[in-house]
Design an enzyme around this catalytic site. Structure first.
Site, mmCIF file in Angstrom:
data_model
loop_
_atom_site.group_PDB
_atom_site.id
_atom_site.type_symbol
_atom_site.label_atom_id
_atom_site.label_comp_id
_atom_site.label_asym_id
_atom_site.label_seq_id
_atom_site.Cartn_x
_atom_site.Cartn_y
_atom_site.Cartn_z
ATOM 1 N N CYS A 127 0.832 -1.199 0.000
ATOM 2 C CA CYS A 127 0.000 0.000 0.000
ATOM 3 C C CYS A 127 0.873 1.259 0.000
ATOM 4 O O CYS A 127 1.509 1.558 -1.001
ATOM 5 C CB CYS A 127 -0.984 -0.033 1.168
ATOM 6 S SG CYS A 127 -2.352 1.145 0.991
ATOM 7 N N HIS A 226 -3.440 -5.158 0.583
ATOM 8 C CA HIS A 226 -2.883 -5.608 1.862
ATOM 9 C C HIS A 226 -2.960 -7.132 1.988
ATOM 10 O O HIS A 226 -3.891 -7.663 2.601
ATOM 11 C CB HIS A 226 -3.645 -4.964 3.023
ATOM 12 C CG HIS A 226 -3.266 -3.552 3.300
ATOM 13 N ND1 HIS A 226 -2.294 -3.195 4.209
ATOM 14 C CD2 HIS A 226 -3.716 -2.396 2.753
ATOM 15 C CE1 HIS A 226 -2.175 -1.882 4.234
ATOM 16 N NE2 HIS A 226 -3.028 -1.367 3.360
ATOM 17 N N GLU A 228 -1.372 -9.071 3.923
ATOM 18 C CA GLU A 228 -1.302 -9.516 5.320
ATOM 19 C C GLU A 228 -2.679 -9.565 5.965
ATOM 20 O O GLU A 228 -2.872 -10.240 6.983
ATOM 21 C CB GLU A 228 -0.353 -8.606 6.115
ATOM 22 C CG GLU A 228 -0.931 -7.299 6.622
ATOM 23 C CD GLU A 228 -1.100 -6.223 5.542
ATOM 24 O OE1 GLU A 228 -1.600 -5.131 5.862
ATOM 25 O OE2 GLU A 228 -0.737 -6.490 4.375
#
Length: 260
Positions: A127, A226, A228
């Site tokens: 990001c 993202h 994660e």
């Protein structure tokens, strides 16, 4: 307490590095900044640990010599998400839709990127991290997609899930193995003009750059979404594949450092 935890994390990582007791790669993580703390979302640490790495939070500092010493002990670096980047870094005046930048974190992040690149440390930007990589190497950003994106945003990029389309024969296409995949999105800034040493390797349906990679052989990649936050029980998902790919690159880098 947070500062103590950060210091303990650094001490443990340095011990593992100096004693060579662990074959796991040490992955540095850039932190967010406040008046009293350097912090990072647990999701980044969990993603690294889950895929075979040791997570090392790098406290925010504008001292490039200290950052260089810390990066000398890591095998990979993840640049995390966060707030807007000061447009002065890409030669523009700030527009009203741009968020208020954190000047300390901007300096810290750009120093990390440039030092890591100089040391050829594998680098993954997520990001804001992708945006910073582009800016650090001479690219520009849309300060605010809704007001500046000339093609018109068909997707609400601030908070939604949408399809991403990899270009053939690119790193993201090779690891995804599919023509399109779903990803989350939490941003209103994005890559505009690509830095000279980089190319876009995936786009959203409205043409916004979603993935980049370095074209000169440096181990640098960036994703606008993202991964994660996308880790599920499906260990073969695109999010898992991204972290497996990056940890493997860190292992390769570690092996070259460990050669006599």
């Amino acid at each position: 307490m947070r500062l103590i935890n950060i210091l303990l994390c650094i001490i443990l990582a340095f011990e593992a590095y100096s004693n060579n007791q662990s074959q796991k790669p040490i992955i540095g993580i850039s932190c967010s900044n406040s008046k009293s703390t350097s912090s990072v979302s647990k999701s980044y640490c969990d993603a690294i640990t889950q895929h075979g790495g040791i997570a090392l939070m790098i406290p925010v500092s504008t001292d490039s010599l200290t950052l260089s010493e810390v990066l000398g002990c890591v095998d990979g670096l993840i640049m995390t998400g966060g707030g807007d980047i000061n447009p002065s870094y890409f030669g523009e005046e700030m527009i009203s839709e741009c968020g208020i930048p954190d000047s300390i974190r901007d300096i810290y992040d750009i120093n990390l990127i440039k030092i890591a690149a100089k040391k050829s440390i594998p680098l993954l930007g997520i990001c804001r991290g992708e945006q910073l990589i582009n800016v650090a190497f001479g690219g520009t950003l849309y300060q605010d997609l809704p007001s500046q994106y000339e093609c018109g945003c068909l997707i609400q990029h601030r908070d939604t899930i949408h399809d991403i389309y990899p270009l053939p024969d690119t790193w993201i296409a090779n690891i995804s193995g599919i023509k399109a995949f779903e990803a989350n999105t939490f941003h209103h800034q994005a890559v505009k003009d690509l830095a000279p040493e980089f190319t876009a390797t995936a786009y959203s349906s409205d043409g916004v750059v979603e993935v980049i990679e370095c074209t000169t052989g440096k181990p640098i990649w960036g994703v606008q979404f993202h991964p994660e936050r996308m880790l599920t029980n499906d260990c073969d998902s695109i999010a898992h594949r991204i972290f497996k790919f990056f940890i493997n690159k860190a292992v390769e880098f570690k092996c070259t450092k460990d050669l006599p």
